[in-house]
Design a protein around this motif. Structure first.
Motif, PDB file in Angstrom:
ATOM      1  N   ALA A   1       0.827  -1.204   0.000  1.00 36.21           N
ATOM      2  CA  ALA A   1       0.000   0.000   0.000  1.00 36.21           C
ATOM      3  C   ALA A   1       0.865   1.259   0.000  1.00 36.21           C
ATOM      4  N   ALA A   2       1.964   1.239   0.731  1.00 32.59           N
ATOM      5  CA  ALA A   2       2.864   2.392   0.767  1.00 32.59           C
ATOM      6  C   ALA A   2       3.539   2.594  -0.584  1.00 32.59           C
ATOM      7  N   VAL A   3       3.934   1.502  -1.225  1.00 32.89           N
ATOM      8  CA  VAL A   3       4.565   1.597  -2.546  1.00 32.89           C
ATOM      9  C   VAL A   3       3.574   2.132  -3.573  1.00 32.89           C
ATOM     10  N   ILE A   4       2.336   1.664  -3.515  1.00 37.44           N
ATOM     11  CA  ILE A   4       1.306   2.142  -4.434  1.00 37.44           C
ATOM     12  C   ILE A   4       1.023   3.615  -4.198  1.00 37.44           C
ATOM     13  N   ALA A   5       0.936   4.027  -2.934  1.00 34.74           N
ATOM     14  CA  ALA A   5       0.673   5.428  -2.609  1.00 34.74           C
ATOM     15  C   ALA A   5       1.813   6.326  -3.090  1.00 34.74           C
ATOM     16  N   ILE A   6       3.043   5.900  -2.893  1.00 34.46           N
ATOM     17  CA  ILE A   6       4.187   6.689  -3.356  1.00 34.46           C
ATOM     18  C   ILE A   6       4.218   6.741  -4.882  1.00 34.46           C
ATOM     19  N   GLY A   7       3.886   5.632  -5.533  1.00 34.23           N
ATOM     20  CA  GLY A   7       3.829   5.608  -6.993  1.00 34.23           C
ATOM     21  C   GLY A   7       2.770   6.553  -7.541  1.00 34.23           C
ATOM     22  N   LEU A   8       1.578   6.554  -6.937  1.00 31.58           N
ATOM     23  CA  LEU A   8       0.518   7.465  -7.379  1.00 31.58           C
ATOM     24  C   LEU A   8       0.897   8.916  -7.137  1.00 31.58           C
ATOM     25  N   LEU A   9       1.521   9.180  -5.991  1.00 25.64           N
ATOM     26  CA  LEU A   9       1.978  10.538  -5.710  1.00 25.64           C
ATOM     27  C   LEU A   9       2.997  10.996  -6.752  1.00 25.64           C
ATOM     28  N   ALA A  10       3.887  10.099  -7.143  1.00 27.67           N
ATOM     29  CA  ALA A  10       4.880  10.435  -8.164  1.00 27.67           C
ATOM     30  C   ALA A  10       4.215  10.692  -9.515  1.00 27.67           C
ATOM     31  N   ILE A  11       3.254   9.858  -9.891  1.00 28.55           N
ATOM     32  CA  ILE A  11       2.550  10.038 -11.160  1.00 28.55           C
ATOM     33  C   ILE A  11       1.802  11.357 -11.176  1.00 28.55           C
ATOM     34  N   PHE A  12       1.101  11.675 -10.087  1.00 27.29           N
ATOM     35  CA  PHE A  12       0.346  12.920 -10.030  1.00 27.29           C
ATOM     36  C   PHE A  12       1.275  14.133 -10.019  1.00 27.29           C
ATOM     37  N   THR A  13       2.405  14.027  -9.341  1.00 30.87           N
ATOM     38  CA  THR A  13       3.362  15.128  -9.332  1.00 30.87           C
ATOM     39  C   THR A  13       3.945  15.350 -10.727  1.00 30.87           C
ATOM     40  N   ILE A  14       4.203  14.279 -11.452  1.00 27.61           N
ATOM     41  CA  ILE A  14       4.685  14.389 -12.828  1.00 27.61           C
ATOM     42  C   ILE A  14       3.617  15.036 -13.710  1.00 27.61           C
ATOM     43  N   CYS A  15       2.345  14.660 -13.518  1.00 28.24           N
ATOM     44  CA  CYS A  15       1.255  15.264 -14.298  1.00 28.24           C
ATOM     45  C   CYS A  15       1.165  16.765 -14.028  1.00 28.24           C
ATOM     46  N   ILE A  16       1.311  17.174 -12.766  1.00 30.65           N
ATOM     47  CA  ILE A  16       1.280  18.593 -12.419  1.00 30.65           C
ATOM     48  C   ILE A  16       2.441  19.316 -13.095  1.00 30.65           C
ATOM     49  N   GLY A  17       3.616  18.720 -13.055  1.00 25.01           N
ATOM     50  CA  GLY A  17       4.781  19.317 -13.701  1.00 25.01           C
ATOM     51  C   GLY A  17       4.600  19.457 -15.194  1.00 25.01           C
ATOM     52  N   ILE A  18       4.076  18.416 -15.835  1.00 27.05           N
ATOM     53  CA  ILE A  18       3.833  18.466 -17.280  1.00 27.05           C
ATOM     54  C   ILE A  18       2.846  19.580 -17.612  1.00 27.05           C
ATOM     55  N   MET A  19       1.782  19.677 -16.825  1.00 27.45           N
ATOM     56  CA  MET A  19       0.775  20.699 -17.074  1.00 27.45           C
ATOM     57  C   MET A  19       1.393  22.098 -16.971  1.00 27.45           C
ATOM     58  N   LEU A  20       2.176  22.336 -15.944  1.00 31.51           N
ATOM     59  CA  LEU A  20       2.778  23.656 -15.762  1.00 31.51           C
ATOM     60  C   LEU A  20       3.775  23.988 -16.866  1.00 31.51           C
ATOM     61  N   VAL A  21       4.587  23.013 -17.268  1.00 28.81           N
ATOM     62  CA  VAL A  21       5.581  23.253 -18.328  1.00 28.81           C
ATOM     63  C   VAL A  21       4.893  23.505 -19.662  1.00 28.81           C
TER      64      VAL A  21
END
Length: 101
Positions: free
Chosen positions: A4-24
């Protein structure tokens, strides 16, 4: 528990990448075709975010909550949903307008 911790960290990373892509993508300049894709993507994202907010307001109304007060929406979750929808829309419109070219 570890999974569950690995999945949560993975989702957080994916969402953070999506936010970065959107801003760039929003900050970068480009030609008319790219601006048209960006406008279409932004308009579609806004449309779906408004639909989601209306649905959540109706659910709150049926649950007896006061919808006129400030809701307890988590801003990070709203931002991640917006960024995720933006990236999906960007991928869709990039493919759609590449096929027309």
């Amino acid at each position: 528990m570890l999974l569950a911790a690995v999945i949560a960290i993975g989702l957080l990373a994916i969402f953070t990448i999506c936010i970065g892509i959107m801003l760039v993508v929003i900050a970068r300049g480009g030609d008319e075709r790219r601006k048209m894709i960006l406008d279409k993507t932004a308009a579609t994202t806004l449309k779906y975010i408004v639909i989601i907010q209306v649905i959540l307001s109706v659910i709150d109304l049926f649950q007896g909550k006061n919808i006129l007060s400030i809701n307890d929406t988590n801003t990070f979750s709203s931002l991640t949903i917006t960024a995720f929808l933006f990236v999906i829309g960007l991928l869709y419109y990039n493919q759609k307008f590449k096929a027309l070219s």
